[in-house]
Design a protein around this motif. Structure first.
Motif, PDB file in Angstrom:
ATOM      1  N   LEU A   1      -0.423   8.223 -10.562  1.00  0.00           N
ATOM      2  CA  LEU A   1      -0.159   7.812 -11.770  1.00  0.00           C
ATOM      3  C   LEU A   1       0.913   8.379 -12.469  1.00  0.00           C
ATOM      4  CD1 LEU A   1      -3.586   6.915 -12.054  1.00  0.00           C
ATOM      5  CD2 LEU A   1      -2.130   5.362 -13.084  1.00  0.00           C
TER       6      LEU A   1
ATOM      7  N   GLN B   1      -3.535   5.855 -21.200  1.00  0.00           N
ATOM      8  CA  GLN B   1      -3.955   4.708 -20.312  1.00  0.00           C
ATOM      9  C   GLN B   1      -3.795   4.997 -18.840  1.00  0.00           C
ATOM     10  OE1 GLN B   1      -1.285   2.559 -18.807  1.00  0.00           O
ATOM     11  NE2 GLN B   1      -3.002   1.071 -18.335  1.00  0.00           N
ATOM     12  N   ARG B   2      -2.919   5.988 -18.673  1.00  0.00           N
ATOM     13  CA  ARG B   2      -2.534   6.498 -17.165  1.00  0.00           C
ATOM     14  C   ARG B   2      -4.094   7.530 -16.947  1.00  0.00           C
ATOM     15  NH1 ARG B   2       2.742   6.566 -14.889  1.00  0.00           N
ATOM     16  NH2 ARG B   2       3.739   4.736 -16.063  1.00  0.00           N
TER      17      ARG B   2
ATOM     18  N   ILE C   1      -6.898   5.383 -16.096  1.00  0.00           N
ATOM     19  CA  ILE C   1      -6.895   4.841 -14.823  1.00  0.00           C
ATOM     20  C   ILE C   1      -7.120   5.737 -13.785  1.00  0.00           C
ATOM     21  CG2 ILE C   1      -5.443   3.388 -13.136  1.00  0.00           C
ATOM     22  CD1 ILE C   1      -4.284   2.031 -15.563  1.00  0.00           C
TER      23      ILE C   1
ATOM     24  N   LEU D   1     -11.338  -3.321 -15.462  1.00  0.00           N
ATOM     25  CA  LEU D   1     -10.453  -2.993 -16.522  1.00  0.00           C
ATOM     26  C   LEU D   1     -10.564  -3.987 -17.649  1.00  0.00           C
ATOM     27  CD1 LEU D   1      -7.529  -3.118 -13.738  1.00  0.00           C
ATOM     28  CD2 LEU D   1      -7.951  -1.132 -15.039  1.00  0.00           C
TER      29      LEU D   1
ATOM     30  N   ALA E   1       4.150  -1.044 -17.438  1.00  0.00           N
ATOM     31  CA  ALA E   1       2.629  -0.708 -17.025  1.00  0.00           C
ATOM     32  C   ALA E   1       2.033  -1.705 -16.281  1.00  0.00           C
ATOM     33  CB  ALA E   1       1.692  -0.195 -18.358  1.00  0.00           C
ATOM     34  N   ARG E   2       2.359  -3.044 -16.510  1.00  0.00           N
ATOM     35  CA  ARG E   2       1.869  -4.134 -15.848  1.00  0.00           C
ATOM     36  C   ARG E   2       2.343  -4.138 -14.165  1.00  0.00           C
ATOM     37  NH1 ARG E   2       3.216  -8.956 -18.832  1.00  0.00           N
ATOM     38  NH2 ARG E   2       4.816  -9.413 -17.409  1.00  0.00           N
TER      39      ARG E   2
ATOM     40  N   LEU F   1       0.646  -0.997 -12.646  1.00  0.00           N
ATOM     41  CA  LEU F   1      -0.747  -1.028 -12.376  1.00  0.00           C
ATOM     42  C   LEU F   1      -1.202  -2.100 -11.053  1.00  0.00           C
ATOM     43  CD1 LEU F   1      -3.616  -0.858 -13.557  1.00  0.00           C
ATOM     44  CD2 LEU F   1      -3.382  -2.981 -14.755  1.00  0.00           C
TER      45      LEU F   1
ATOM     46  N   GLN G   1      -2.958  -0.710  -7.585  1.00  0.00           N
ATOM     47  CA  GLN G   1      -4.079  -1.675  -7.055  1.00  0.00           C
ATOM     48  C   GLN G   1      -3.809  -1.845  -5.638  1.00  0.00           C
ATOM     49  OE1 GLN G   1      -4.504  -5.269  -6.172  1.00  0.00           O
ATOM     50  NE2 GLN G   1      -6.762  -4.942  -6.189  1.00  0.00           N
TER      51      GLN G   1
ATOM     52  N   THR H   1     -10.599  -5.485  -7.871  1.00  0.00           N
ATOM     53  CA  THR H   1     -10.435  -5.310  -9.145  1.00  0.00           C
ATOM     54  C   THR H   1     -10.860  -6.485 -10.057  1.00  0.00           C
ATOM     55  OG1 THR H   1      -8.716  -3.943  -8.752  1.00  0.00           O
ATOM     56  CG2 THR H   1      -8.617  -4.569 -10.679  1.00  0.00           C
TER      57      THR H   1
ATOM     58  N   TYR I   1     -10.171  -7.645 -14.052  1.00  0.00           N
ATOM     59  CA  TYR I   1      -9.306  -7.448 -15.043  1.00  0.00           C
ATOM     60  C   TYR I   1      -9.516  -8.544 -16.122  1.00  0.00           C
ATOM     61  CZ  TYR I   1      -4.654  -6.336 -17.227  1.00  0.00           C
ATOM     62  OH  TYR I   1      -3.990  -5.932 -18.040  1.00  0.00           O
TER      63      TYR I   1
END
Lengths: 336, 306
Positions: A121, A140-141, A144, A157, A172-173, A176, A180, A187, A189
């Motif tokens: 990350l 946020q990282r 995660i 999430l 970030a999107r 992410l 993944q 996941t 979300y």
């Protein structure tokens, strides 16, 4: 990696049916997005998966095993909270290491895993800081990294990007999705932001009032919404609805163009009265009416149209969806 | 232009508003504080206001005095045991009062009663509870067959004489002090616990932590500043307290089983008229209290506040 099944999963809070008989199958490694307006039950559904809420009825199955009665700490899941929920008194290293210390791993092993997760990350340089000393995006990282460090069966999430500012949110999107895919973890979300849902999800489940209204690929949800709610909820601006011959005709703003008399076959045309035009730089939005229905057209900036005038606009029949006037459900065969 | 009203002028209003507080501190805190220092190095008595400074003689006398040494020990014992019990019980009470149940407000209100009621009144209630002849606690024990006949768990005597036996007297004093301070501690801890976001507990749960790991790795460290405040208050109220001791035992049973510094200071300085000795005893509070205050405030500062 694990597959998850929800069978008639139900959660009532007193009279409120927060989750009302949800059936869902999530395959191993899939990225599933729960999308819905606030109060649609998506967060409750996720908390049921985490074990933070007990279902009123139904079953939650992970890897073929019913986990209803298994406490959160034994479910081998990880969750990233909207508020990140970092431990404020621990350093970033200790935050990420916490799930591992619980498993009583050797110090060396813990260090190795924390560094792996932090490097993944890009927060390796922050390990000695405390949460109060890092930015929102970094927090946020860390959240995660903490979730991924023990390679959970399922990663949950809960609107993890909503506290970030718009620019960071976009990168970030993208990242992410990259993590993944690298790890291949199953996941789930939760979001109310359809751009996130469209960009991230292998499949999207659209929820309303505790029920799943539609589940499918982003493409499916966008182009073949099953009812008026889904059609109106997805898309910015949303789908236009015009009543014609007793049914609701729905079409997206970007397929609604000025009519070309040379290619009139297989098209439906409307008189479009334009009230307001917004130039957004890359495109133009024309707000107006067809009869008494409010309609929006998404046009090229080169197109010259004027506010207050009426034009002939048309839509290809293939781009039109029909909906039942009373029930709102999609009608697949309409002659007109 | 209209002239500014007197109360609109900050340079006048501010000092004006500070006067009552300043007067209070100078007259009722500062003056007695300085006087007790002066008295402690003098030979003043109630009967003789013309005193002369005799240096550290009072302190030298005190240290040689076995009654004082007993009281000093008792004060620390009384304080440490009481504060320890208050912390543990207040935490349990706080945990219980955090849960949702019917009539929670009523229970919270009742739980707070010991703290809001005048302590002398509460202590007098306990004086009856622990009476040597009429103690209802003893009635209960007798009725349950635990007391009063040969072979009973608490002995063959018809009463336990709570305040008359050295071990039971100290235990009784500690019990009443704990009873009085637990609500205060619980209220402070509840405030601190409510300040920890729910998600942090949930995150720890999902991260695999069981109850005790969450307690020792998450809850207690985050509560640390609040626990510091609780310890500070409980210690202040116990170390300097004489009400419970005075009402229940007057420092007895003889000679000085439950005598603490505050009661001894009162006994010597006011009852016995030896103001200088009384003041010298009270001065012993000062370094302990000051050190404690500095220590706890430093710890609280060091801990991360949310």
């Amino acid at each position: 990696m694990a597959f998850v099944e929800l069978k008639d999963l139900t959660k009532h809070f007193g009279q409120v049916k927060a989750v009302d008989g949800v059936n869902l199958e999530i395959s191993a490694g899939e990225f599933l997005v729960l999308l819905g307006p606030s109060g649609s039950g998506k967060t409750t559904l996720m908390r049921l998966c985490a074990g933070l809420e007990q279902p009123t009825a139904g079953h939650l199955i992970i890897n073929g095993q019913v986990v209803n009665d298994i406490p959160p700490r034994e479910r081998e899941i990880a969750m990233v909270f909207q508020s990140y929920a970092l431990y404020p008194h621990k350093t970033v290293f200790k935050n990420i290491a916490f799930p591992l210390t619980v498993e009583k791993l050797a110090k060396k092993e813990i260090k190795k895993k924390v560094e792996w997760s932090a490097d993944l990350l890009g927060i390796g340089h922050l390990l000695d800081r405390r949460p109060a000393q890092i930015s929102g995006g970094e927090k946020q990282r860390v959240a995660i990294a903490r979730a991924l460090v023990r390679t959970p069966k399922v990663l949950l999430l809960d609107e993890p990007l909503s506290n970030l500012d718009a620019q960071v949110r976009h990168t970030a999107r993208v990242e992410l999705k990259k993590f993944q895919q690298e790890i291949g973890v199953t996941t789930i979300y939760v979001t109310h932001d359809q751009a996130e849902a469209m960009g991230l999800g292998d499949r999207i489940a659209v929820m309303k009032s505790g029920k799943i209204r539609q589940i499918g690929t982003p493409d499916d949800i966008y182009h073949h919404p099953v009812d008026i709610f889904v059609a109106g909820f997805i898309g910015i601006p949303p789908m236009n609805f015009v009543e014609q011959n007793g049914v609701i005709v729905g079409f997206r703003p970007e397929v609604f163009h000025p009519a070309d008399p040379a290619h009139a076959e297989n098209r439906i045309s409307f008189r479009f009265r334009i009230l307001r035009v917004e130039n957004l730089g890359s495109n133009k939005l024309a707000y107006g009416t067809i009869g008494d229905a409010n309609v929006i057209a998404n046009l090229s900036v080169r197109m010259s149209i004027e506010e207050g005038k009426e034009y002939d606009f048309s839509v290809r029949k293939a781009d039109v969806r029909y909906y039942d006037k009373e029930k709102g459900a999609r009608i697949d065969s309409v002659r007109s | 232009m209209k002239k500014k009203h007197l109360l609109d002028r900050e340079e006048i209003l501010a000092p004006l508003l500070l006067i009552p507080t300043g007067l209070y501190i100078v007259l009722f805190v500062g003056f007695p504080f300085v006087m007790s220092f002066v008295y402690s190095i003098s030979n003043v008595t109630v009967g003789n206001p013309h005193f002369k400074i005799i240096g550290l003689q009072n302190f030298a006398d005190l240290i040689r005095n076995p009654t004082f040494r007993t009281s000093l020990f008792n004060t620390f014992f009384f304080t440490i045991v009481s504060v320890g019990l208050v912390l543990v019980l207040a935490h349990i009470l706080a945990e219980l009062l955090m849960r949702d149940f019917h009539g929670k407000w009523l229970v919270r209100f009742l739980v707070l009663m010991p703290w809001t009621a005048p302590i002398a009144l509460g202590a007098i209630g306990y004086l009856w509870f622990l009476d040597s002849v009429f103690s209802p606690v003893d009635w209960l024990f007798r009725a349950m067959g635990l007391l009063g006949k040969p072979g009973d768990l608490f002995g063959p005597a018809s009463n336990l004489y709570w305040l008359g036996r050295p071990d039971l007297a100290m235990a009784s004093v500690i019990f009443v002090q704990v009873w009085r301070l637990v609500p205060l501690g619980a209220v402070i801890l509840i405030a601190g616990m409510n300040a920890i976001p729910k998600e942090i507990h949930e995150a720890a749960q999902i991260d695999g932590a069981g109850y005790f790991r969450r307690l020792f790795h998450i809850t207690l460290p985050l509560l640390f500043p609040v626990i510091g405040v609780t310890v500070l208050f409980a210690t202040f109220f116990t170390f300097t307290d004489m009400t419970v001791v005075w009402v229940l035992t007057r420092g007895g049973p003889p000679p000085n089983t439950t005598q603490v510094l505050a009661s001894l200071s009162f006994l010597q300085g006011i009852e016995g008229g030896d103001l200088a000795q009384g003041a010298a005893i009270a001065i012993f509070f000062f370094p302990v209290m000051a050190a404690l205050a500095i220590f706890v405030l430093k710890l609280a500062k060091k801990a991360v506040v949310l």
